[in-house]
Structures are given as C-alpha cells and as structure tokens.
Design a protein around this motif. Structure first.
Motif, PDB file in Angstrom:
ATOM      1  N   MET A   1       0.922  -1.047  -0.053  1.00 51.02           N
ATOM      2  CA  MET A   1      -0.077   0.117  -0.011  1.00 51.02           C
ATOM      3  C   MET A   1       0.760   1.297  -0.103  1.00 51.02           C
ATOM      4  SD  MET A   1      -3.152  -0.541   2.272  1.00 51.02           S
ATOM      5  CE  MET A   1      -2.316  -1.422   3.863  1.00 51.02           C
ATOM      6  N   SER A   2       0.262   2.156  -0.569  1.00 56.94           N
ATOM      7  CA  SER A   2       0.957   3.514  -0.350  1.00 56.94           C
ATOM      8  C   SER A   2       1.121   4.445   0.859  1.00 56.94           C
ATOM      9  CB  SER A   2       0.582   4.401  -1.669  1.00 56.94           C
ATOM     10  OG  SER A   2       0.435   3.976  -2.725  1.00 56.94           O
ATOM     11  N   ARG A   3       2.067   5.181   0.899  1.00 61.16           N
ATOM     12  CA  ARG A   3       2.106   6.025   2.017  1.00 61.16           C
ATOM     13  C   ARG A   3       1.779   7.552   1.598  1.00 61.16           C
ATOM     14  NH1 ARG A   3       7.255   6.071   3.569  1.00 61.16           N
ATOM     15  NH2 ARG A   3       7.593   4.404   1.873  1.00 61.16           N
ATOM     16  N   ILE A   4       1.278   8.494   2.136  1.00 57.23           N
ATOM     17  CA  ILE A   4       1.375   9.889   1.772  1.00 57.23           C
ATOM     18  C   ILE A   4       1.852  10.810   2.524  1.00 57.23           C
ATOM     19  CG2 ILE A   4      -0.264  12.053   1.253  1.00 57.23           C
ATOM     20  CD1 ILE A   4      -2.028   9.841  -0.159  1.00 57.23           C
ATOM     21  N   ALA A   5       2.679  11.916   2.259  1.00 57.69           N
ATOM     22  CA  ALA A   5       3.393  12.869   3.151  1.00 57.69           C
ATOM     23  C   ALA A   5       2.781  14.127   2.501  1.00 57.69           C
ATOM     24  CB  ALA A   5       4.708  13.059   2.705  1.00 57.69           C
ATOM     25  N   ILE A   6       2.276  15.121   3.446  1.00 52.63           N
ATOM     26  CA  ILE A   6       1.675  16.347   3.228  1.00 52.63           C
ATOM     27  C   ILE A   6       2.195  17.337   4.123  1.00 52.63           C
ATOM     28  CG2 ILE A   6      -0.496  17.823   3.312  1.00 52.63           C
ATOM     29  CD1 ILE A   6      -2.026  14.862   3.124  1.00 52.63           C
ATOM     30  N   ILE A  43      -6.386  19.361   0.573  1.00 54.14           N
ATOM     31  CA  ILE A  43      -5.742  17.916   0.734  1.00 54.14           C
ATOM     32  C   ILE A  43      -6.577  17.236  -0.601  1.00 54.14           C
ATOM     33  CG2 ILE A  43      -5.685  15.808   1.906  1.00 54.14           C
ATOM     34  CD1 ILE A  43      -5.459  17.643   4.353  1.00 54.14           C
ATOM     35  N   GLY A  44      -7.750  17.174  -0.739  1.00 55.46           N
ATOM     36  CA  GLY A  44      -8.364  16.727  -1.750  1.00 55.46           C
ATOM     37  C   GLY A  44      -7.963  17.003  -3.138  1.00 55.46           C
ATOM     38  N   ALA A  50      -2.251  14.279  -7.896  1.00 53.94           N
ATOM     39  CA  ALA A  50      -1.403  13.371  -7.413  1.00 53.94           C
ATOM     40  C   ALA A  50      -1.633  11.803  -7.948  1.00 53.94           C
ATOM     41  CB  ALA A  50      -0.866  13.353  -6.295  1.00 53.94           C
ATOM     42  N   GLU A  51      -3.031  11.964  -8.389  1.00 56.97           N
ATOM     43  CA  GLU A  51      -3.974  10.742  -8.915  1.00 56.97           C
ATOM     44  C   GLU A  51      -3.859   9.560  -7.534  1.00 56.97           C
ATOM     45  OE1 GLU A  51      -1.862   9.395 -12.409  1.00 56.97           O
ATOM     46  OE2 GLU A  51      -2.748  11.132 -13.582  1.00 56.97           O
ATOM     47  N   VAL A  52      -4.150   9.994  -6.505  1.00 55.00           N
ATOM     48  CA  VAL A  52      -4.179   9.014  -5.206  1.00 55.00           C
ATOM     49  C   VAL A  52      -5.328   8.323  -5.584  1.00 55.00           C
ATOM     50  CG1 VAL A  52      -4.464   8.992  -2.823  1.00 55.00           C
ATOM     51  CG2 VAL A  52      -2.896  10.613  -3.915  1.00 55.00           C
ATOM     52  N   THR A  53      -5.253   6.878  -5.330  1.00 54.41           N
ATOM     53  CA  THR A  53      -6.400   5.820  -5.566  1.00 54.41           C
ATOM     54  C   THR A  53      -6.228   4.995  -4.716  1.00 54.41           C
ATOM     55  OG1 THR A  53      -5.362   4.689  -7.425  1.00 54.41           O
ATOM     56  CG2 THR A  53      -6.822   6.455  -8.023  1.00 54.41           C
ATOM     57  N   GLY A  54      -7.147   3.942  -4.307  1.00 54.30           N
ATOM     58  CA  GLY A  54      -7.117   2.989  -3.516  1.00 54.30           C
ATOM     59  C   GLY A  54      -6.813   2.968  -2.007  1.00 54.30           C
ATOM     60  N   ALA A  78      -9.256  12.347  11.862  1.00 54.11           N
ATOM     61  CA  ALA A  78     -10.285  11.311  11.314  1.00 54.11           C
ATOM     62  C   ALA A  78     -10.826  11.493   9.881  1.00 54.11           C
ATOM     63  CB  ALA A  78     -11.546  11.154  12.276  1.00 54.11           C
ATOM     64  N   ASP A  79     -11.082  13.095   9.531  1.00 56.27           N
ATOM     65  CA  ASP A  79     -11.643  13.408   8.468  1.00 56.27           C
ATOM     66  C   ASP A  79     -10.712  13.148   7.291  1.00 56.27           C
ATOM     67  OD1 ASP A  79     -13.962  14.149   9.730  1.00 56.27           O
ATOM     68  OD2 ASP A  79     -13.175  16.360   9.716  1.00 56.27           O
ATOM     69  N   VAL A  80      -9.499  13.290   7.546  1.00 54.85           N
ATOM     70  CA  VAL A  80      -8.368  13.196   6.443  1.00 54.85           C
ATOM     71  C   VAL A  80      -8.329  11.631   6.068  1.00 54.85           C
ATOM     72  CG1 VAL A  80      -5.943  12.864   6.320  1.00 54.85           C
ATOM     73  CG2 VAL A  80      -6.928  15.178   7.124  1.00 54.85           C
ATOM     74  N   GLY A  81      -8.249  10.812   7.257  1.00 57.51           N
ATOM     75  CA  GLY A  81      -8.357   9.412   6.997  1.00 57.51           C
ATOM     76  C   GLY A  81      -9.482   8.835   6.450  1.00 57.51           C
ATOM     77  N   GLU A  82     -10.710   9.459   6.312  1.00 60.98           N
ATOM     78  CA  GLU A  82     -11.841   9.151   5.498  1.00 60.98           C
ATOM     79  C   GLU A  82     -11.652   9.692   4.053  1.00 60.98           C
ATOM     80  OE1 GLU A  82     -15.707   7.409   4.753  1.00 60.98           O
ATOM     81  OE2 GLU A  82     -14.252   7.411   6.827  1.00 60.98           O
ATOM     82  N   LEU A  83     -11.322  10.863   4.045  1.00 61.90           N
ATOM     83  CA  LEU A  83     -11.093  11.589   2.864  1.00 61.90           C
ATOM     84  C   LEU A  83     -10.011  10.590   1.754  1.00 61.90           C
ATOM     85  CD1 LEU A  83     -11.330  13.896   0.800  1.00 61.90           C
ATOM     86  CD2 LEU A  83      -9.505  15.052   2.023  1.00 61.90           C
ATOM     87  N   LEU A  84      -8.931  10.214   2.391  1.00 62.87           N
ATOM     88  CA  LEU A  84      -7.851   9.646   1.668  1.00 62.87           C
ATOM     89  C   LEU A  84      -8.006   8.103   2.000  1.00 62.87           C
ATOM     90  CD1 LEU A  84      -4.706  11.983   2.346  1.00 62.87           C
ATOM     91  CD2 LEU A  84      -6.248  11.688   0.354  1.00 62.87           C
ATOM     92  N   ASN A  85      -8.946   7.679   2.439  1.00 59.07           N
ATOM     93  CA  ASN A  85      -9.031   6.083   2.633  1.00 59.07           C
ATOM     94  C   ASN A  85      -7.559   5.501   3.298  1.00 59.07           C
ATOM     95  OD1 ASN A  85     -10.031   3.560   2.629  1.00 59.07           O
ATOM     96  ND2 ASN A  85      -9.460   2.909   0.383  1.00 59.07           N
TER      97      ASN A  85
END
Length: 295
Positions: A1-6, A43-44, A50-54, A78-85
């Motif tokens: 699985m991918s990781r994301i840095a912001i 963030i969205g 960046a074509e974030v999927t999955g 929690a909202d970020v977790g929901e947004l980015l799965n």
C-alpha cells in the motif's frame, strides 16, 4: 500500500505519494471559521492532482493551521483518514515536519520561516520547546509577513511624507486595497521579496528592515538555544520559503546576531521530506507532538 506525506503551509499545500514520488498541490492555509474545511478541500485537490487511488497505509501531515481547539485535531485526523481512505493518520504541526526534515538526528533548533515563522528546539533527551509561531497579529517575528508589512508601512510613510524616501514606494500597489482581500496575510507576505530586492540594490530603508528581521530571527534562535542543556554547540537549521528566497542576504545578518552556541547548519531536507520521515516506522522523538488516528 502507498504512503502519503503532506506539508500544509500558508502559501500552498504540497502532497507526495510514496514510494512512487507523485506530487500534488492545493491552496495554502487561510484564517477563518471554515479554515479546516478549506484545508480538507486543499488536501483533496492535491490528492486528485497526484492521482491518489486505493487504500493508503499511512498519511503524515504537518500543518500551519494545526487545529488547536480541544478534540479538533482528532476529528480532523479522522476526516483526513476518511478522505484519503487511510488506515492511519499522523497529524502534527508544520514545525515538527520542518524539524524532522532538517535535522534527521533529532537534536537542535529549526526555524521555519515562510509567510509565518515558528521555531522548535529539541534536546538530546527528546524534550522540546516551541517558540513563536503565534500568528501574524501576535508573533511570527522576522517572517515574510512581518517583512512585507514593515515594507508596506514604509511605503505609506514615504508617500505621506512622514518617513524617509524609499524605492519601496515605487510599487504600483496601494496597500490600503489589501484590507478587502480574503488572502490578506499571504498578500502582505508577497511584498517581502520586494523589500529584499530593494535592500540588495542599496535602499537604506529596505536594508534596515531586513536587518531588523534578521535580529528578530536571531533573538528567537537565541532563546531556543538557551532552552537546551549543556554548553556545547547547538545545530541550527533555517528552512522555509523565506530563507530559500533570501539566502545569504538574510542569513548573514542572522549569523552576525547569533549567540556563540548556535551553529548554522544546512538543512538535510524540507518539511515535505520531514512528513515523509514520519510515515516510516514509529514516531520516535516527536511521538508526543503527533495525533494519531487509526481506522
């Protein structure tokens, strides 16, 4: 699985997908009652670019507009977790990601200066102290906003005849019109490069403003160094858009005003690199500065 840095700053929000390295960008933080909603939108937007999927394993983000109200950081994570799965979200302030990127060993002082300015001192035993980062009204001394505001005050004083003549007043900008802007803080900060340019061209008013900003930054660094135990040298990294743009023009007067223990050190990386570090393994040094949400 991918990781994301912001890295969420006041001028822009940057996102990096790992290990692919794809990037995206969204609008920076703006003050106001709906700031957190706009940050989620940013963030969205960055994730879409960046074509974030999955499904995402971990998201680590450092934000200028870190939610300060009780429980707000947990809800936002929690909202970020929901947004980015995302299975896990690690949310912290931008000073932490700046420090993690600049000083991988963990010990020392990092000053992050862009539109705003914040300083984080971390001792060898992991204890830490935040200095400044109090926002454009009550702090951020030496920041791009502070320099830009001082420059625009000099413009008005010169035009009124209340202050010395300065090349800064050659700008076509009418500072009063900025009162109506919804991005006032960023707009004022964007005048800082003009102050630096005029200072480099020998304008004495602009030169004095740059020196004053450097003294403010050195004062913050001195207070941070004084918080760390021992008497030996302390690594100090100056990072962020202001230092990137000004370079030695700002660093030289900062260096001249530093206490003897402070040792300016090139940063190993930037805030986005720091956020990437926080996506790997345990939080370590910064554990008590991070809000973690797991789904």
């Amino acid at each position: 699985m991918s990781r994301i840095a912001i890295d969420g700053g006041q001028s822009a929000l940057r996102l990096r997908v790992l290990p692919s390295g794809r990037t995206g960008e969204g609008p920076g933080y703006t003050h106001g009652p709906d700031a957190l909603r706009r940050m989620l939108d940013a963030i969205g937007a960055a994730a879409a670019e960046a074509e974030v999927t999955g499904r995402i394993k971990i998201v680590a983000l450092g934000l200028t507009g870190y939610p300060q109200a009780s429980g707000a950081a947990d809800r936002f994570a929690a909202d970020v977790g929901e947004l980015l799965n995302a299975d896990e979200v690690r949310l912290t302030q931008d000073m932490v990601t700046a420090h993690a990127g600049a000083l991988p060993e963990g010990y020392g002082v990092v000053v992050a200066a862009g539109t705003g300015l914040v300083c984080l001192a971390v001792d060898r035993d992991g204890t830490w102290r935040k200095l400044d980062g109090h926002g454009y009204l009550f702090g951020d001394a030496g920041s791009a906003f502070a320099i830009g505001r001082a420059g625009l005050v000099a413009v008005q004083r010169s035009r009124d005849g209340r202050g010395p003549v300065t090349k800064l007043a050659d700008t076509a900008l009418d500072p009063v019109t900025l009162y109506r802007s919804s991005t006032l803080v960023d707009d004022v900060a964007r005048f800082a490069p003009e102050v630096l340019r005029c200072a480099a061209e020998g304008d004495p008013v602009a030169h004095d403003l740059v020196v004053r900003a450097a003294e403010d930054i050195a004062e913050t660094i001195g207070a941070a160094v004084a918080q760390l135990a021992g008497e030996g040298p302390v690594p100090v990294a100056c990072v962020g858009g202001l230092f990137n743009g000004a370079g030695e023009q700002l660093l030289n007067p900062v260096r001249d005003a530093l206490p003897s223990r402070a040792r300016l050190t090139p940063a190993a990386g930037n805030s986005l690199d720091g956020a990437e570090r926080l996506t790997r393994g345990p939080a370590g040094t910064y554990a008590d500065l991070i809000v973690t949400h797991r789904r």
